[in-house]
Design a protein around this motif. Structure first.
Motif, PDB file in Angstrom:
ATOM      1  N   GLU A   1       0.826  -1.208   0.000  1.00 41.80           N
ATOM      2  CA  GLU A   1       0.000   0.000   0.000  1.00 41.80           C
ATOM      3  C   GLU A   1       0.861   1.260   0.000  1.00 41.80           C
ATOM      4  O   GLU A   1       0.535   2.245  -0.670  1.00 41.80           O
ATOM      5  CB  GLU A   1      -0.957   0.012   1.191  1.00 41.80           C
ATOM      6  CG  GLU A   1      -1.940   1.159   1.110  1.00 41.80           C
ATOM      7  CD  GLU A   1      -3.018   1.127   2.175  1.00 41.80           C
ATOM      8  OE1 GLU A   1      -3.742   2.136   2.259  1.00 41.80           O
ATOM      9  OE2 GLU A   1      -3.144   0.128   2.898  1.00 41.80           O
ATOM     10  N   MET A   2       1.987   1.223   0.717  1.00 40.12           N
ATOM     11  CA  MET A   2       2.894   2.384   0.724  1.00 40.12           C
ATOM     12  C   MET A   2       3.441   2.642  -0.681  1.00 40.12           C
ATOM     13  O   MET A   2       3.543   3.798  -1.103  1.00 40.12           O
ATOM     14  CB  MET A   2       4.055   2.154   1.703  1.00 40.12           C
ATOM     15  CG  MET A   2       3.687   2.388   3.144  1.00 40.12           C
ATOM     16  SD  MET A   2       3.372   4.122   3.524  1.00 40.12           S
ATOM     17  CE  MET A   2       5.009   4.673   3.901  1.00 40.12           C
ATOM     18  N   ARG A   3       3.780   1.574  -1.401  1.00 37.59           N
ATOM     19  CA  ARG A   3       4.273   1.751  -2.776  1.00 37.59           C
ATOM     20  C   ARG A   3       3.179   2.365  -3.663  1.00 37.59           C
ATOM     21  O   ARG A   3       3.449   3.223  -4.498  1.00 37.59           O
ATOM     22  CB  ARG A   3       4.762   0.416  -3.349  1.00 37.59           C
ATOM     23  CG  ARG A   3       6.152   0.026  -2.856  1.00 37.59           C
ATOM     24  CD  ARG A   3       6.723  -1.149  -3.644  1.00 37.59           C
ATOM     25  NE  ARG A   3       5.960  -2.377  -3.462  1.00 37.59           N
ATOM     26  CZ  ARG A   3       6.114  -3.220  -2.444  1.00 37.59           C
ATOM     27  NH1 ARG A   3       6.994  -2.960  -1.515  1.00 37.59           N
ATOM     28  NH2 ARG A   3       5.385  -4.325  -2.385  1.00 37.59           N
ATOM     29  N   ALA A   4       1.941   1.916  -3.465  1.00 38.93           N
ATOM     30  CA  ALA A   4       0.826   2.474  -4.240  1.00 38.93           C
ATOM     31  C   ALA A   4       0.643   3.955  -3.921  1.00 38.93           C
ATOM     32  O   ALA A   4       0.408   4.774  -4.818  1.00 38.93           O
ATOM     33  CB  ALA A   4      -0.461   1.696  -3.953  1.00 38.93           C
TER      34      ALA A   4
ATOM     35  N   LEU B   1      -5.819  11.977 -13.804  1.00 35.90           N
ATOM     36  CA  LEU B   1      -6.544  10.779 -14.212  1.00 35.90           C
ATOM     37  C   LEU B   1      -5.767   9.516 -13.834  1.00 35.90           C
ATOM     38  O   LEU B   1      -6.346   8.537 -13.347  1.00 35.90           O
ATOM     39  CB  LEU B   1      -6.817  10.811 -15.719  1.00 35.90           C
ATOM     40  CG  LEU B   1      -7.623   9.655 -16.297  1.00 35.90           C
ATOM     41  CD1 LEU B   1      -9.024   9.618 -15.690  1.00 35.90           C
ATOM     42  CD2 LEU B   1      -7.694   9.780 -17.807  1.00 35.90           C
ATOM     43  N   ALA B   2      -4.455   9.543 -14.026  1.00 40.92           N
ATOM     44  CA  ALA B   2      -3.617   8.396 -13.649  1.00 40.92           C
ATOM     45  C   ALA B   2      -3.684   8.160 -12.148  1.00 40.92           C
ATOM     46  O   ALA B   2      -3.775   7.012 -11.690  1.00 40.92           O
ATOM     47  CB  ALA B   2      -2.175   8.631 -14.092  1.00 40.92           C
ATOM     48  N   GLU B   3      -3.669   9.226 -11.360  1.00 43.81           N
ATOM     49  CA  GLU B   3      -3.750   9.082  -9.903  1.00 43.81           C
ATOM     50  C   GLU B   3      -5.090   8.501  -9.484  1.00 43.81           C
ATOM     51  O   GLU B   3      -5.151   7.623  -8.617  1.00 43.81           O
ATOM     52  CB  GLU B   3      -3.523  10.437  -9.221  1.00 43.81           C
ATOM     53  CG  GLU B   3      -3.356  10.349  -7.712  1.00 43.81           C
ATOM     54  CD  GLU B   3      -4.664  10.358  -6.946  1.00 43.81           C
ATOM     55  OE1 GLU B   3      -4.712   9.784  -5.840  1.00 43.81           O
ATOM     56  OE2 GLU B   3      -5.643  10.963  -7.447  1.00 43.81           O
TER      57      GLU B   3
ATOM     58  N   THR C   1      -8.379   3.904  -7.572  1.00 46.04           N
ATOM     59  CA  THR C   1      -9.470   2.941  -7.722  1.00 46.04           C
ATOM     60  C   THR C   1      -8.929   1.521  -7.873  1.00 46.04           C
ATOM     61  O   THR C   1      -9.555   0.575  -7.397  1.00 46.04           O
ATOM     62  CB  THR C   1     -10.375   3.297  -8.920  1.00 46.04           C
ATOM     63  OG1 THR C   1      -9.579   3.418 -10.096  1.00 46.04           O
ATOM     64  CG2 THR C   1     -11.124   4.587  -8.680  1.00 46.04           C
ATOM     65  N   ARG C   2      -7.772   1.391  -8.470  1.00 50.60           N
ATOM     66  CA  ARG C   2      -7.152   0.060  -8.568  1.00 50.60           C
ATOM     67  C   ARG C   2      -6.795  -0.448  -7.176  1.00 50.60           C
ATOM     68  O   ARG C   2      -6.990  -1.622  -6.871  1.00 50.60           O
ATOM     69  CB  ARG C   2      -5.918   0.110  -9.458  1.00 50.60           C
ATOM     70  CG  ARG C   2      -5.310  -1.274  -9.690  1.00 50.60           C
ATOM     71  CD  ARG C   2      -4.240  -1.254 -10.724  1.00 50.60           C
ATOM     72  NE  ARG C   2      -3.072  -0.568 -10.188  1.00 50.60           N
ATOM     73  CZ  ARG C   2      -1.933  -0.440 -10.840  1.00 50.60           C
ATOM     74  NH1 ARG C   2      -1.815  -0.901 -12.073  1.00 50.60           N
ATOM     75  NH2 ARG C   2      -0.912   0.183 -10.297  1.00 50.60           N
ATOM     76  N   SER C   3      -6.315   0.438  -6.316  1.00 51.87           N
ATOM     77  CA  SER C   3      -6.004   0.056  -4.939  1.00 51.87           C
ATOM     78  C   SER C   3      -7.268  -0.398  -4.214  1.00 51.87           C
ATOM     79  O   SER C   3      -7.242  -1.360  -3.455  1.00 51.87           O
ATOM     80  CB  SER C   3      -5.377   1.230  -4.186  1.00 51.87           C
ATOM     81  OG  SER C   3      -4.125   1.536  -4.712  1.00 51.87           O
ATOM     82  N   MET C   4      -8.365   0.300  -4.451  1.00 51.71           N
ATOM     83  CA  MET C   4      -9.625  -0.095  -3.821  1.00 51.71           C
ATOM     84  C   MET C   4     -10.055  -1.474  -4.301  1.00 51.71           C
ATOM     85  O   MET C   4     -10.472  -2.311  -3.510  1.00 51.71           O
ATOM     86  CB  MET C   4     -10.734   0.923  -4.116  1.00 51.71           C
ATOM     87  CG  MET C   4     -10.586   2.203  -3.346  1.00 51.71           C
ATOM     88  SD  MET C   4     -11.950   3.381  -3.510  1.00 51.71           S
ATOM     89  CE  MET C   4     -12.709   3.041  -5.038  1.00 51.71           C
ATOM     90  N   ARG C   5      -9.957  -1.706  -5.608  1.00 51.68           N
ATOM     91  CA  ARG C   5     -10.367  -3.003  -6.152  1.00 51.68           C
ATOM     92  C   ARG C   5      -9.511  -4.134  -5.609  1.00 51.68           C
ATOM     93  O   ARG C   5      -9.977  -5.244  -5.434  1.00 51.68           O
ATOM     94  CB  ARG C   5     -10.300  -2.987  -7.675  1.00 51.68           C
ATOM     95  CG  ARG C   5     -11.467  -2.268  -8.327  1.00 51.68           C
ATOM     96  CD  ARG C   5     -11.547  -2.560  -9.817  1.00 51.68           C
ATOM     97  NE  ARG C   5     -10.302  -2.338 -10.530  1.00 51.68           N
ATOM     98  CZ  ARG C   5      -9.932  -1.185 -11.087  1.00 51.68           C
ATOM     99  NH1 ARG C   5     -10.714  -0.137 -10.998  1.00 51.68           N
ATOM    100  NH2 ARG C   5      -8.786  -1.073 -11.721  1.00 51.68           N
TER     101      ARG C   5
ATOM    102  N   GLY D   1      -8.403  -4.265  -2.712  1.00 56.36           N
ATOM    103  CA  GLY D   1      -8.702  -4.461  -1.302  1.00 56.36           C
ATOM    104  C   GLY D   1      -7.699  -3.858  -0.352  1.00 56.36           C
ATOM    105  O   GLY D   1      -7.665  -4.194   0.825  1.00 56.36           O
ATOM    106  N   MET D   2      -6.864  -2.946  -0.848  1.00 61.89           N
ATOM    107  CA  MET D   2      -5.852  -2.362   0.025  1.00 61.89           C
ATOM    108  C   MET D   2      -6.411  -1.232   0.879  1.00 61.89           C
ATOM    109  O   MET D   2      -5.844  -0.897   1.894  1.00 61.89           O
ATOM    110  CB  MET D   2      -4.667  -1.852  -0.798  1.00 61.89           C
ATOM    111  CG  MET D   2      -3.904  -2.979  -1.455  1.00 61.89           C
ATOM    112  SD  MET D   2      -2.336  -2.503  -2.217  1.00 61.89           S
ATOM    113  CE  MET D   2      -2.738  -1.031  -3.101  1.00 61.89           C
ATOM    114  N   ILE D   3      -7.522  -0.655   0.483  1.00 62.32           N
ATOM    115  CA  ILE D   3      -8.054   0.464   1.238  1.00 62.32           C
ATOM    116  C   ILE D   3      -9.318   0.069   1.986  1.00 62.32           C
ATOM    117  O   ILE D   3      -9.494   0.389   3.146  1.00 62.32           O
ATOM    118  CB  ILE D   3      -8.317   1.671   0.312  1.00 62.32           C
ATOM    119  CG1 ILE D   3      -6.994   2.149  -0.273  1.00 62.32           C
ATOM    120  CG2 ILE D   3      -9.013   2.791   1.056  1.00 62.32           C
ATOM    121  CD1 ILE D   3      -7.126   3.231  -1.298  1.00 62.32           C
ATOM    122  N   PHE D   4     -10.227  -0.654   1.335  1.00 62.10           N
ATOM    123  CA  PHE D   4     -11.485  -1.024   1.950  1.00 62.10           C
ATOM    124  C   PHE D   4     -11.541  -2.517   2.186  1.00 62.10           C
ATOM    125  O   PHE D   4     -10.952  -3.305   1.439  1.00 62.10           O
ATOM    126  CB  PHE D   4     -12.667  -0.609   1.063  1.00 62.10           C
ATOM    127  CG  PHE D   4     -12.790   0.878   0.922  1.00 62.10           C
ATOM    128  CD1 PHE D   4     -13.187   1.650   1.989  1.00 62.10           C
ATOM    129  CD2 PHE D   4     -12.490   1.494  -0.276  1.00 62.10           C
ATOM    130  CE1 PHE D   4     -13.297   3.026   1.851  1.00 62.10           C
ATOM    131  CE2 PHE D   4     -12.603   2.867  -0.417  1.00 62.10           C
ATOM    132  CZ  PHE D   4     -13.013   3.626   0.663  1.00 62.10           C
TER     133      PHE D   4
END
Length: 157
Positions: A68-71, A133-135, A140-144, A146-149
């Motif tokens: 997650e830190m790398r993301a 847009l990239a950010e 959203t990729r992080s959310m998918r 499961g790293m955030i939620f």
């Protein structure tokens, strides 16, 4: 019509021409506000993860936190690029406004310079929006992943 009245009317036309870029600067300022808020959220999350990483944990949790830190680092780089491009765009738009007045006051032909600066400002603004847009894509990729939620795919009923 005397020369001073004509000069005032011409200056009024220059001011009218300069109004559109000034509105553009206002829009860029709003974008900078959005970028600042997103960067603040990323920074807050990174500080929280950093505190968690300083305490001994199992390898799986440590790996997840480092991932997650790398993301977050990738997201912050995108925001940095967007922020820098937005500020440079605003500076070029400001230069366009300034050159409009200089070209009128000193009767200089700065048309190509003004057009080039405006094109550069638009190119930088496009780059800023692409970086934003990239950010958003990374977030959203992080959310998918499961790293955030937590996994909400289970039915609560």
């Amino acid at each position: 019509m005397d020369a001073s009245a004509l000069q005032v009317l011409t200056m009024a036309k220059v001011i009218q021409t300069a109004v559109a870029p000034v509105f553009l600067i206002t829009g860029i300022a709003a974008t900078l506000g959005v970028l600042s808020n997103r960067l603040a959220r990323i920074t807050d999350r990174a500080r929280l993860l950093d505190r968690r990483l300083k305490h001994p944990q199992d390898e799986s949790t440590t790996f997840d936190l480092q991932t997650e830190m790398r993301a977050l680092l990738k997201r912050s780089r995108c925001i940095h690029i967007a922020f820098s491009a937005s500020v440079l765009s605003a500076l070029l738009v400001s230069a366009v406004v300034m050159m409009l007045f200089i070209s009128h006051l000193h009767t200089m032909d700065l048309g190509i310079t003004i057009a080039s600066a405006f094109i550069g400002a638009m190119a930088l603004l496009i780059a800023a929006f692409l970086a934003l847009l990239a950010e958003v894509f990374l977030a959203t990729r992080s959310m998918r992943r499961g790293m955030i939620f937590a996994d909400f795919s289970q039915d609560d009923n």
